[in-house]
Structure formats: C-alpha cells, structure tokens
Design a protein around this motif. Sequence first.
Motif, mmCIF file in Angstrom:
data_model
loop_
_atom_site.group_PDB
_atom_site.id
_atom_site.type_symbol
_atom_site.label_atom_id
_atom_site.label_comp_id
_atom_site.label_asym_id
_atom_site.label_seq_id
_atom_site.Cartn_x
_atom_site.Cartn_y
_atom_site.Cartn_z
ATOM 1 N N GLY B 33 44.443 9.267 2.158
ATOM 2 C CA GLY B 33 43.378 8.749 1.330
ATOM 3 C C GLY B 33 42.284 9.840 1.519
ATOM 4 N N GLU B 34 41.514 9.600 0.677
ATOM 5 C CA GLU B 34 40.401 10.636 0.368
ATOM 6 C C GLU B 34 38.987 10.145 0.791
ATOM 7 N N SER B 35 38.606 9.011 1.139
ATOM 8 C CA SER B 35 37.581 8.481 1.622
ATOM 9 C C SER B 35 36.897 9.014 2.960
ATOM 10 N N VAL B 36 35.774 8.915 3.166
ATOM 11 C CA VAL B 36 35.591 9.739 4.277
ATOM 12 C C VAL B 36 35.731 8.540 5.651
ATOM 13 N N ASN C 101 45.010 15.510 -1.802
ATOM 14 C CA ASN C 101 43.968 14.519 -2.268
ATOM 15 C C ASN C 101 43.404 15.186 -3.660
ATOM 16 N N SER C 106 35.269 13.880 -1.093
ATOM 17 C CA SER C 106 35.028 14.004 0.362
ATOM 18 C C SER C 106 35.927 15.109 1.096
#
Lengths: 197, 197, 197, 197
Positions: B33-36, C101, C106
Amino acid sequence: MSVMGKGRLEAFSDGVIAIIITIMVLEMKVPQGESVAVLRPLIPVFLSYVLSFLYVGIYWNNHHHMLHATTRVTGPILWANLHLLFWLSLFPFATGWMGQNYFGLSPTALYGFVLLMAGIAYFILQHAIIASQGPDSVLRKAIGSDWKGKLSPLLYLAGIFSSLFSSWTAQAIYVFVAVLWLIPDRRIEHALRQTPS
Amino acid sequence: MSVMGKGRLEAFSDGVIAIIITIMVLEMKVPQGESVAVLRPLIPVFLSYVLSFLYVGIYWNNHHHMLHATTRVTGPILWANLHLLFWLSLFPFATGWMGQNYFGLSPTALYGFVLLMAGIAYFILQHAIIASQGPDSVLRKAIGSDWKGKLSPLLYLAGIFSSLFSSWTAQAIYVFVAVLWLIPDRRIEHALRQTPS
Amino acid sequence: MSVMGKGRLEAFSDGVIAIIITIMVLEMKVPQGESVAVLRPLIPVFLSYVLSFLYVGIYWNNHHHMLHATTRVTGPILWANLHLLFWLSLFPFATGWMGQNYFGLSPTALYGFVLLMAGIAYFILQHAIIASQGPDSVLRKAIGSDWKGKLSPLLYLAGIFSSLFSSWTAQAIYVFVAVLWLIPDRRIEHALRQTPS
Amino acid sequence: MSVMGKGRLEAFSDGVIAIIITIMVLEMKVPQGESVAVLRPLIPVFLSYVLSFLYVGIYWNNHHHMLHATTRVTGPILWANLHLLFWLSLFPFATGWMGQNYFGLSPTALYGFVLLMAGIAYFILQHAIIASQGPDSVLRKAIGSDWKGKLSPLLYLAGIFSSLFSSWTAQAIYVFVAVLWLIPDRRIEHALRQTPS
C-alpha cells in the motif's frame, strides 16, 4: 609468474566469507508473536547457525594462514579459490534446511555433503599453491603430514552415511571435526616463525 | 609471534560489521500500500533500527581504536574477535523481533541479552589483546579504569530484568548506555598520542 | 590528532555503500510465472532501482573525492560519516516502496525525504572535514562555492512538496538533480591537481 | 590526471562483486519439508546458480587483470565501471527467474540480455581505460585482437534469439561462452610479463 596481487585475492575471499557468515543469520527468520514460546522452533536453527559460524570461522582462519604462506597467485590458484568459495556459499542454504527441519536425515546428509565438498575444495586449493611453489614449498613444509586435512573428509563421509539412520550421530561427528580444527594448529605458525618474513 | 597481519583481521571485521549494519535495514520490510498509514507499524521497527545502528557504529568505532593499539594478532585474539562478531551478527534478528513486536517484553529482554553477550565478548577480546601485549601493554594504559566497559554489562543486566515488567524502562537503559558510549572517549586517543607512531 | 587511519574509514564506507547498492536489487523480487507479462509490474521497481543506483554511485564517487582531500580523521568526522551511511542505508527501503507503488505520492515524498537527509548529512560531513583542516583547508578550496551541494537540498524540498500533487514532477526533479551531479565536477579534481601529492 | 586511487576502485568493485556472487545463492530458497524430493524443484535453480557463479567469477578475474594493466583512474573509467557493476547486479534477479521457471523461454532470453549488456559494459570499460592510456596503452597491447570480447556479444545475441524457440540451445550457448572464457587467457598475463612491474 603471477599477475595477480595476493592482496586482492585475500580481499575478495574475505569479502565473500564475511558475507556468507553474516547472511546465514538471515535464515533465522524473525518469528511472529512476542512470547518466548515462538523462539522454541528456532533453537535448532540457532544451533545449526552456531555450528556453521564455527566452520566458516575455521575456514577463514585456515585460509588466511594458507595464503600467508603463499607468495604468488596463479590461474589455477585463483580458480581453486573460487571453487572453495562456491562450496562455502552453499553453507547458508544447507544450514537453513538442516535447522528448519530439526536436523532431519536428508538435510543432515546434505549438510555433510557440503562440508565434504568444501573440505575437498580446500585440499585442492592447498595443492595448487604447493604445486606453484615448487620443491621448496613453504606451505608443504608448513602443513606437514596434514592429518587433519586428510582425516576430515573421511569423517564427513562417516557423518553422511550415519545420517541415513541417526542424524544425531552425524551431528556429533560434524561437531567433533569442528572441535578438532579449533584446537590451535601450530604447524603453519611454527614453520613461518622459522622463515625470515 | 603472530602470523596474521592485523590488516586482514581489520578488513574481515569491517566487512562483517558493514554487512550487519546494512542487512538490519532489511528487517524493515517494504509495506503493502502507498498511504502514509502503512508506515505507522514500521515506526518501532525504525526506532529499533536507529538504536542498533548506533550500537553497531559504536562497536565499529571502539573496535577500530582497540585494534589501533594492537601490534600483533594471536590465535586467542582471532577467536575472541570471531566470538564478538558472532554476537554482533545476532543484532539484525534481535532488532527485527523487538521492532516488529512494539518493544514487547520478551523481545526487549532478548535484545538486552544480545547486548550483554556482545559487551562480554568485547571485554574478552580486550583482555586477550592486553594479555598478548605483556606488562607494558599500550591498550591496558589506554583503557585506564575502563569504567564504561565494566558498567555497561551491569546496565544491560538491569535492562533485561526491568524488561520483565516494563519494556520502556529497559529501552531507556539501552538508550542511556548508547549515549554513554557516544560521548567522546578520549582515553585511547590520548594514550596513543603520547606514543610515537 | 587523529588515531584513525583514513584507510579504514574508506574501507568501511566502501563496504557499506557496496552492500547498499547491491541489496537494493533484492527489492526487485523474482516474479511468479515465466511469461514476459509478469515483468510488467516490475518496470517501476526497475526504474527506481536505476535512479537509486545512480544516486548511490554519485555518493560513492563524491565521498571518495572528499576523503581524498582529507588528511586526518577525527571523532566528529567519523560520526558524521556514520550519519551519512545511516541515511544511505534507507535507500533500499525508500526505493522498494516507491517502485512497488508505481511512484505513488507518499512513497515519492518519502524517497525525496531520504534524498534530502542524505544530502544534509553529506553537507555536515563536508563541514566536519573542513573544520578539522583549519583555515588552509584543501577541501574548502576544492569545493569552491559548492553550488550543487547548496542547490540540491532545495530541489529535494521542491520534489517533496510537488509530490503532494504530482509524483511525476517530483520524479523529474529527482532525475534532474542526479544528472546535475553526473556532469563531471572538475572542482576538486582541479584543486588537487594544483597540490603536489 | 586522476584523483582516484586504483586501490579504492578495486576494493569497491571487489565488494560489489563479492556481494553479488553471494546473494545469488539466496534465490535458492530453503524448501519446506525434509525429504530429498523437496530438493528436486531446486535443481534448475542450482544449475543456473552454478552458471552465474562461473560468469561472475570470470568477470571478477578479468576485471582484476584489466585493472592490473591500468595506471590511473579517470571519471569516464569510474562511471564505465559502475555501469558494468549495474548489469552484474542484475545477475541474481535474472538467475533466480530462470532457475525458478525451469529455463523457460522468456527467462532464458532475459538472462541472455543481462549477459549481453554486461559484456557490452565490459567492452566500454576496456575502451575507456585504453583511451586514458593514450597511444602506448599497455592494455591495448595486452588484449590483442580481443576475439573473445568481440565474439561473446554475438554469441549472447544468438542465445537470445534461439531462446525464442529452444531454451536448451540458448543454455548451451551460454555455457559455451563461459567455457570459452574459462580456458586460460594468457594474453594479458603475457604482455604484463614483458613489462617491468
């Protein structure tokens, strides 16, 4: 005549051996969970890591002494050295398989096979160096009868065969050979002390 | 008399320590995943990496100074050095387990145990070198009372015991010992400055 | 007075940088399946690997030149060097996360942050060396205005901020900075050529 | 004029090559289960590891001889060297993909492509060194017609194209090129023997 400096052969071998001894520990995977219980399955992995660390340490030490008694690096020495590094490079795999299967029969036999091949490769390298040094070889004098070098492969073979019915007997043999080599070997040190350096 | 050049012992130790300090970062697995948000579980892993990086850096630094004050390498020094490298090689495992379990009790205790064993191994190595140097040992003079070397194992022990009820107390102790060593230690530097090199 | 040989600092740094540049490739996981199609998701991972390989190569190159203009190694230099190696050691993680990603926002910002911190650490190391050399510092003369060193952090910051809305702008900036450094920098080489070695 | 010592370029290259040759073995994952049968799927992985070990060993050996005939390190040499290391760093990936897919068509083609690019990078590095040495280049004399260096890329290309219909033909070609290089190459050794060192 050699065109390769001994220094670079040492440096490359040191690099490979340093990496082998260190990545072996990566086979001891960080477990899930934080209770002490999750460490229990890692005990055989840890023990096989300790044994392999000893073996690689012994190889590094002996390799160092052997090269110390080497004056020039020829093509055959170079390839015999890479051949030794090849078998040493299989230690992490053999160690991991043996540790993750509680010293099962096949993994124990394979481990012994890798030990055997590394021992043979070391023997070949030793003789390539002696051959390059001619009749007055410092290394030939230094190793003397080389009884450890000749006995070890026989013991590895005994370990491989005994692993077919009792892996603990095989382990005991592997540990015995390591201890044999750990006992200080003053032969090369002694021979070199005689030689003005 | 030693037959091993100090240079190769340094080079091999540097190689192993360089690999240990770098593969520790591999325990910080690239998240999905690429969210913070996916980075949040990695914060304790990162913090334990920073602490271990400091410790390995301190060991490298001190090891370097100690070998600088060493003139010859004997068999016991060589094996005491491999013994130290063995415990240092367990840093990635101990760091990873502690980080992935948010500094849980058992992982924190194990981390302290590895710190303790590395500290003891360093102490043994130091004394093997001093013993080889005889009564006029440069290193013995250099380390003086060695209060840091003697206090650290006690503090690690305190950390291990406190980890049984409060892992944060243990962490604070581990950080405190690291800071203690980070404060420049002019003892060896000073003693060496007196010696013509 | 320094008690550390420059050689060992170089060797250790080379070791760590060599490991970083090589383990980055391990983030490019061998895919399942043998059709060319399974390579497609690896393209961004490969591209980010190429970019990071360039950056680490540039750091190694510049680090080498900088140490060439260094005569003695002090405590602050040693720790500033370890600080630089710390941020470089995060390249494999930042590279892997960004590549896996597809250069998401991010991960692209984090990559820029690691670039920024490595740039700052390099700047600190440079000034620790200059400070140790006193008013006639060879390195100070060599770097001149150091416009690349001063501009790069600003560009990294621009990259981090632009990654909040367009990761491709950020990527373009990161590539631009790398190209900026790839263009031969004759400053240090020139200054050294003036100095009898 | 060069500002880089040849020694550090050698040391860094040795480090990277030592790591590449050693981490390739990590693609041979420790299997689940302890029967000999679980090793069977690893046979192609092992064979591709052997082939790549040979290739990397050959590169290390040749790289060593080439640098032996090099007197100064310039910017282009440095970057040509990093370019070579870049392609060598893709060996573990290409080897792993080929081995895990039983020498399938696409993985075999990709492996050949990496071999080709490494061969071209070696050629570029060789010419950067010759260019830096001017008309009396020792290396130019040493390599003579360089028929192996010129033939190899053609054979790799032949391997890549043949992998489109028969991966075994491609494998045979790759093995043939390795054997070609393994046959001692006395050219550089001979030229250097003429030169007083």
